[in-house]
Design a protein around this motif. Structure first.
Motif, mmCIF file in Angstrom:
data_model
loop_
_atom_site.group_PDB
_atom_site.id
_atom_site.type_symbol
_atom_site.label_atom_id
_atom_site.label_comp_id
_atom_site.label_asym_id
_atom_site.label_seq_id
_atom_site.Cartn_x
_atom_site.Cartn_y
_atom_site.Cartn_z
ATOM 1 N N ILE A 1 -23.621 0.579 -2.684
ATOM 2 C CA ILE A 1 -24.573 1.531 -2.986
ATOM 3 C C ILE A 1 -25.347 1.303 -4.103
ATOM 4 C CG2 ILE A 1 -24.936 4.123 -3.520
ATOM 5 C CD1 ILE A 1 -22.357 4.644 -1.781
ATOM 6 N N PHE A 2 -26.407 0.921 -4.363
ATOM 7 C CA PHE A 2 -27.216 0.719 -5.693
ATOM 8 C C PHE A 2 -27.623 2.177 -6.291
ATOM 9 C CE2 PHE A 2 -29.010 -3.629 -3.769
ATOM 10 C CZ PHE A 2 -27.621 -4.085 -4.030
ATOM 11 N N GLU A 3 -27.401 2.088 -7.727
ATOM 12 C CA GLU A 3 -27.714 3.391 -8.344
ATOM 13 C C GLU A 3 -28.939 3.195 -9.346
ATOM 14 O OE1 GLU A 3 -26.465 6.095 -7.331
ATOM 15 O OE2 GLU A 3 -24.367 5.654 -6.399
ATOM 16 N N HIS A 4 -29.190 1.882 -9.328
ATOM 17 C CA HIS A 4 -30.093 1.534 -10.461
ATOM 18 C C HIS A 4 -30.447 0.442 -10.476
ATOM 19 C CE1 HIS A 4 -27.090 0.054 -12.893
ATOM 20 N NE2 HIS A 4 -26.210 0.882 -12.728
ATOM 21 N N ASP A 5 -31.709 0.099 -11.205
ATOM 22 C CA ASP A 5 -32.377 -1.131 -11.076
ATOM 23 C C ASP A 5 -31.244 -2.245 -11.771
ATOM 24 O OD1 ASP A 5 -34.706 0.001 -10.190
ATOM 25 O OD2 ASP A 5 -35.817 -0.030 -11.991
ATOM 26 N N PRO B 1 -33.827 4.529 6.379
ATOM 27 C CA PRO B 1 -34.950 4.221 5.370
ATOM 28 C C PRO B 1 -34.541 4.517 3.962
ATOM 29 C CG PRO B 1 -34.635 6.691 6.459
ATOM 30 C CD PRO B 1 -33.740 5.827 6.916
ATOM 31 N N ILE B 2 -35.336 3.904 3.121
ATOM 32 C CA ILE B 2 -35.428 4.165 1.949
ATOM 33 C C ILE B 2 -36.687 4.737 1.324
ATOM 34 C CG2 ILE B 2 -33.952 2.173 1.551
ATOM 35 C CD1 ILE B 2 -36.215 0.487 0.279
ATOM 36 N N GLN B 3 -36.805 5.184 -0.092
ATOM 37 C CA GLN B 3 -38.155 5.527 -0.280
ATOM 38 C C GLN B 3 -38.599 4.850 -1.730
ATOM 39 O OE1 GLN B 3 -37.164 9.856 -0.923
ATOM 40 N NE2 GLN B 3 -38.549 10.039 0.603
ATOM 41 N N LEU B 4 -39.767 4.829 -1.716
ATOM 42 C CA LEU B 4 -40.657 4.186 -2.792
ATOM 43 C C LEU B 4 -41.566 5.334 -3.514
ATOM 44 C CD1 LEU B 4 -41.834 0.525 -1.530
ATOM 45 C CD2 LEU B 4 -39.571 1.087 -2.779
ATOM 46 N N ARG B 5 -41.608 5.152 -4.978
ATOM 47 C CA ARG B 5 -42.405 5.985 -5.737
ATOM 48 C C ARG B 5 -43.627 5.018 -6.307
ATOM 49 N NH1 ARG B 5 -39.252 8.374 -8.627
ATOM 50 N NH2 ARG B 5 -39.394 10.554 -7.529
ATOM 51 N N THR C 1 -41.800 6.470 2.414
ATOM 52 C CA THR C 1 -40.667 6.354 3.029
ATOM 53 C C THR C 1 -40.749 5.078 4.105
ATOM 54 O OG1 THR C 1 -40.106 8.782 3.489
ATOM 55 C CG2 THR C 1 -38.934 7.223 4.904
ATOM 56 N N ILE C 2 -39.959 4.267 3.748
ATOM 57 C CA ILE C 2 -39.966 2.731 4.376
ATOM 58 C C ILE C 2 -38.904 2.550 5.110
ATOM 59 C CG2 ILE C 2 -40.070 0.394 3.827
ATOM 60 C CD1 ILE C 2 -42.259 1.965 2.590
ATOM 61 N N ASN C 3 -39.135 2.086 6.422
ATOM 62 C CA ASN C 3 -38.301 1.957 7.619
ATOM 63 C C ASN C 3 -37.592 0.389 8.000
ATOM 64 O OD1 ASN C 3 -37.723 4.833 8.373
ATOM 65 N ND2 ASN C 3 -39.924 4.718 8.447
ATOM 66 N N SER C 4 -38.510 -0.562 7.277
ATOM 67 C CA SER C 4 -38.218 -1.873 7.920
ATOM 68 C C SER C 4 -38.436 -2.888 6.575
ATOM 69 C CB SER C 4 -39.034 -2.284 8.927
ATOM 70 O OG SER C 4 -40.476 -2.557 8.483
ATOM 71 N N ILE D 1 -36.431 4.508 -5.289
ATOM 72 C CA ILE D 1 -35.890 5.771 -5.460
ATOM 73 C C ILE D 1 -34.297 5.795 -4.905
ATOM 74 C CG2 ILE D 1 -35.800 8.365 -4.730
ATOM 75 C CD1 ILE D 1 -38.694 8.177 -4.382
ATOM 76 N N TYR D 2 -33.327 5.929 -5.867
ATOM 77 C CA TYR D 2 -31.901 5.800 -5.513
ATOM 78 C C TYR D 2 -31.247 7.097 -5.284
ATOM 79 C CZ TYR D 2 -32.552 1.263 -7.788
ATOM 80 O OH TYR D 2 -33.181 -0.004 -8.154
#
Length: 216
Positions: free
Chosen positions: A160-164, A185-189, A197-200, A141-142
């Motif tokens: 800043i990554f905006e897309h794949d 954190p970042i998020q994965l769907r 929510t991923i923290n590492s 998720i960007y």
């Protein structure tokens, strides 16, 4: 008195230098560019999935760029989006009108002039000669922010990554001693629409690996 001031200045300088070193070490601890497995997994997650038009090209290593024309039962059929392929089913014979432009799983593009070259690419995909490392059951998720440290000139930058596509090409472009770290954190769907929510780095690797058995 001036000696006391001089001593205090030395203490302050030493403290600042120690703090700066800690920041650099922190970036290195979170670097994903040194972890070959994680780097490969991320590239697979963000690679181009060409399987959506397999009914036309019988190859997940690439897809045909819109728009193009296919012949179905001898009649021309315009294909302007993925929705135009929805009416067809497995076993239907769709023959693209050449030349066509294609996009590979690594986002490289090429023009295919004729059916001979087209079939050669399909064979190359089938025998594993083309890049086809695709994990299609995990989405990032960007936006995602990446810190990059270049030890050759001690400089930091944030990307800043905006897309794949940008993410894939940037990961490929990280070379030499450059240290790239994800700002968590970042998020994965996930495939089941659950958002994590991923923290590492370790958690990121674990979650991607856990989903691979469920990918198509």
């Amino acid at each position: 008195m001036k000696y006391i001031v001089y001593f205090m200045m030395l203490v302050m300088i030493a403290g600042c230098q120690k703090e700066e070193l800690t920041i650099v070490e922190g970036e290195d601890d979170e670097a994903f560019t040194d972890d070959r497995q994680l780097k490969s997994l991320l590239m697979s997650v963000v690679s181009h999935d060409g399987s959506f038009d397999d009914i036309v090209d019988n190859s997940s290593c690439f897809s045909i760029d819109f728009p193009y024309t296919c012949y179905y039962n001898g009649y021309p059929y315009p294909v302007n989006s993925i929705d135009d392929l929805a009416i067809f089913k497995n076993g239907d014979e769709l023959i693209p009108e050449f030349p066509v432009n294609i996009t590979f799983a690594d986002y490289l593009q090429a023009e295919v002039p004729d059916v001979t070259a087209f079939n050669q690419l399909i064979d190359l995909c089938a025998n594993g000669s083309l890049y086809n490392d695709i994990i299609n059951c995990v989405d990032i998720i960007y936006p995602v922010r990446i810190s990059v440290y270049d030890p050759s000139n001690s400089s930091f930058e944030t990307i800043i990554f905006e897309h794949d596509k940008q993410t894939f090409q940037s990961i490929v472009g990280f070379e030499g001693d450059r240290i790239a770290s994800i700002q968590y954190p970042i998020q994965l769907r996930m495939q089941n629409e659950v958002v994590l929510t991923i923290n590492s780095n370790d958690a990121l690797k674990t979650e991607i690996l856990s989903m691979i058995p469920f990918c198509e």
